[in-house]
Design an enzyme around this catalytic site. Structure first.
Site, mmCIF file in Angstrom:
data_model
loop_
_atom_site.group_PDB
_atom_site.id
_atom_site.type_symbol
_atom_site.label_atom_id
_atom_site.label_comp_id
_atom_site.label_asym_id
_atom_site.label_seq_id
_atom_site.Cartn_x
_atom_site.Cartn_y
_atom_site.Cartn_z
ATOM 1 N N ARG A 107 -2.437 -1.964 -3.569
ATOM 2 C CA ARG A 107 -3.559 -1.032 -3.453
ATOM 3 C C ARG A 107 -3.303 0.139 -4.393
ATOM 4 O O ARG A 107 -2.249 0.778 -4.343
ATOM 5 C CB ARG A 107 -3.657 -0.515 -2.017
ATOM 6 C CG ARG A 107 -4.754 0.510 -1.878
ATOM 7 C CD ARG A 107 -4.373 1.569 -0.893
ATOM 8 N NE ARG A 107 -5.435 2.542 -0.727
ATOM 9 C CZ ARG A 107 -5.261 3.711 -0.141
ATOM 10 N NH1 ARG A 107 -4.100 4.039 0.348
ATOM 11 N NH2 ARG A 107 -6.262 4.541 -0.044
ATOM 12 N N ARG A 114 -7.134 18.183 4.491
ATOM 13 C CA ARG A 114 -7.816 18.532 3.237
ATOM 14 C C ARG A 114 -9.084 19.329 3.521
ATOM 15 O O ARG A 114 -9.819 19.006 4.462
ATOM 16 C CB ARG A 114 -8.187 17.268 2.459
ATOM 17 C CG ARG A 114 -7.042 16.698 1.672
ATOM 18 C CD ARG A 114 -7.380 15.349 1.081
ATOM 19 N NE ARG A 114 -6.757 14.277 1.827
ATOM 20 C CZ ARG A 114 -6.978 12.988 1.615
ATOM 21 N NH1 ARG A 114 -7.842 12.613 0.709
ATOM 22 N NH2 ARG A 114 -6.360 12.087 2.325
ATOM 23 N N GLU A 154 -8.031 -3.020 5.671
ATOM 24 C CA GLU A 154 -7.802 -2.859 4.246
ATOM 25 C C GLU A 154 -6.816 -3.910 3.703
ATOM 26 O O GLU A 154 -7.050 -4.506 2.662
ATOM 27 C CB GLU A 154 -7.248 -1.458 4.005
ATOM 28 C CG GLU A 154 -7.580 -0.935 2.647
ATOM 29 C CD GLU A 154 -7.240 0.532 2.497
ATOM 30 O OE1 GLU A 154 -6.482 1.075 3.322
ATOM 31 O OE2 GLU A 154 -7.728 1.121 1.527
ATOM 32 N N HIS A 182 -11.573 5.119 -1.127
ATOM 33 C CA HIS A 182 -11.798 4.282 0.057
ATOM 34 C C HIS A 182 -12.747 3.116 -0.238
ATOM 35 O O HIS A 182 -13.391 2.595 0.676
ATOM 36 C CB HIS A 182 -12.439 5.083 1.221
ATOM 37 C CG HIS A 182 -11.553 6.104 1.828
ATOM 38 N ND1 HIS A 182 -12.046 7.303 2.307
ATOM 39 C CD2 HIS A 182 -10.237 6.124 2.063
ATOM 40 C CE1 HIS A 182 -11.042 8.013 2.789
ATOM 41 N NE2 HIS A 182 -9.925 7.324 2.664
ATOM 42 N N ASN A 187 0.868 -1.170 0.000
ATOM 43 C CA ASN A 187 0.000 0.000 0.000
ATOM 44 C C ASN A 187 0.915 1.233 0.000
ATOM 45 O O ASN A 187 1.384 1.671 1.039
ATOM 46 C CB ASN A 187 -0.875 -0.061 1.266
ATOM 47 C CG ASN A 187 -1.892 1.052 1.334
ATOM 48 O OD1 ASN A 187 -1.806 2.024 0.596
ATOM 49 N ND2 ASN A 187 -2.847 0.910 2.245
#
Ligand code: ADP
Length: 404
Positions: free
Chosen positions: A92, A242, A388, A181, A7
């Site tokens: 990923r 963000r 994940e 996501h 990832n």
């Protein structure tokens, strides 16, 4: 099957070696601040997961991965002694654009399409592709799979994914909403269905992935029909650094008034805004909660705004679906912060989402999937631990097993 999950982020590398048969992790690795002189990499092995820290100053993400492979082969605690003992690699990938609507085994045509996706996530996709190339060279016979953050959202209808912009920009550049996501939202939805004891296809779920980044998805009968992230992961909720959605005119205004370059503006919106920008304290919710408790008004405002924007998004997705059975909370903040869940659902009880204060308490419950609403809450509230890397490993196993 032994799967190495990779990832790769803009300045981080997360990796795990997972034995998919027993669903167990054999090795965990986290490298942070990659590309800077302060970069470090922690590696740990089952069963104790004692961390060893390696200096990876100024290395690129793929060089960190190469270093990890050295550790995997050389460390006496490692479960493997040669790279041929890794059966497959699961990567990923943040953005799959319109090219990828599901996970794929990376062959030559897929690798070419991955390059075409790079401009959709210029911070994340290129380091992931560089890792894929490095591994293809080093382990040419080991199959690699790409698992996309965007794939779960491929079911969104045009009314949800199109922007009200001149059509030519979609035709020319495929500017549209892709979401992100996806792996986490899909997993959270499935886990919630298990908790509710009903098939996913019968349910309407609103899944909230609240970590450093954050997004909310409307999962109607098992399919993503809308999600808060858009063309890039900047749209939607207020996040750690963000801004999330703001009036786009602010961007051109600031560029004119302050003579900001494109890159500077990008950094303001992606790295200096959100919880960090408003609070002036930190991007980390734990720090901001602490500062607010100590009386810092800007920290309190940041939390208030964060909560309010989540409430409005949940309300919006309630309207978008044909039914709502449960709201699902996952990722760092969603899983661990009883206080934030309390504040979010305090404003949503009139919609039939009624929290049970005792069940919401986290004491002894970290990592436990559970329902935290009162028994007769018309809409249930669930907490689900996101995993994940495990999902990517299982997806990789599935595809590679089909190869024979
Ligand atoms: P990422 O999106 O990088 O995977 P995570 O899902 O790990 O991030 O979430 C990180 C966020 O979760 C940080 O803002 C962190 O402060 C927050 N967090 C973790 N534990 C808690 C907690 N107990 N209370 C509040 N916030 C928490």
């Amino acid at each position: 099957m032994r799967v190495l999950v990779v990832n790769a982020g803009s300045s981080s590398l997360k990796s795990q070696l997972i034995e998919t048969d027993g669903k167990v992790s054999l090795m965990k690795c986290l490298a942070e601040k990659v590309g800077t002189p302060e970069a470090y990499m922690n590696v740990s092995f089952a069963p104790d997961f004692h961390k060893t820290t390696y200096n990876v100053a100024d290395l690129t993400v793929e060089q960190c991965l190469a270093k990890l492979l050295e550790v995997l082969v050389d460390d006496p605690e490692s479960p493997i002694s040669g790279l041929q003992q890794i059966d497959a690699i699961g990567n990923r990938i943040v953005a799959g654009g319109e090219y990828f609507t599901k996970s794929v085994v990376i062959d030559e045509p897929a690798r070419e399409k991955l390059t075409a996706c790079e401009e959709l996530a210029p911070l994340h996709n290129p380091p992931a592709d560089a890792c894929i190339d490095m591994m293809r060279e080093l382990m040419p016979d080991t199959p690699q799979v790409a698992v996309f953050d965007t794939a779960f959202h491929a079911t969104m209808p045009a009314k949800a994914y199109m922007y009200p912009l001149p059509r030519e920009y979609y035709d020319k550049y495929r500017i549209r909403r892709y979401g992100a996501h996806g792996t986490s939202h899909r997993y959270a939805a499935q886990q919630a269905a298990n908790l509710l004891g009903r098939p996913l296809r019968d349910l309407g779920l609103i899944t909230c992935h609240l970590g450093n980044g954050g997004s909310i998805t409307a999962v109607n009968h098992g399919k993503s029909i809308d999600t808060s992230m858009g063309f890039t992961p900047l749209e939607g909720l207020m996040m750690g650094t963000r801004s999330g959605s703001i009036d786009p005119a602010i961007v051109t205004y600031l560029m004119r008034r302050e003579h900001k370059s494109f890159d500077e503006m990008d950094a303001i919106l992606n790295k200096k805004s959100g919880i960090l920008g408003v609070s002036g304290v930190s991007a980390d919710m734990r720090d901001v909660l602490q500062a607010a408790a100590a009386g810092n008004e800007l920290a309190e405002l940041a939390i208030d705004m964060y909560v309010y924007r989540i409430q409005k998004a949940i309300g919006g997705y309630y309207a978008a679906m044909t039914r709502t059975d449960a709201v699902v909370m996952t990722a760092g903040i969603g899983e661990n912060s009883a206080e934030l869940r309390e504040r979010i659902f305090a404003g949503l009880a009139h919609m039939g989402m009624i929290l049970d204060h005792e069940r919401n308490d986290v004491t002894g419950q970290i990592g436990v999937n559970r329902i935290i609403s009162i028994d007769d809450s018309p809409i249930k509230i669930c907490v689900v631990t996101t995993d994940e890397e495990m999902r990517i490993a299982r997806e990789t196993d599935n595809l590679v097993s089909q190869l024979g």
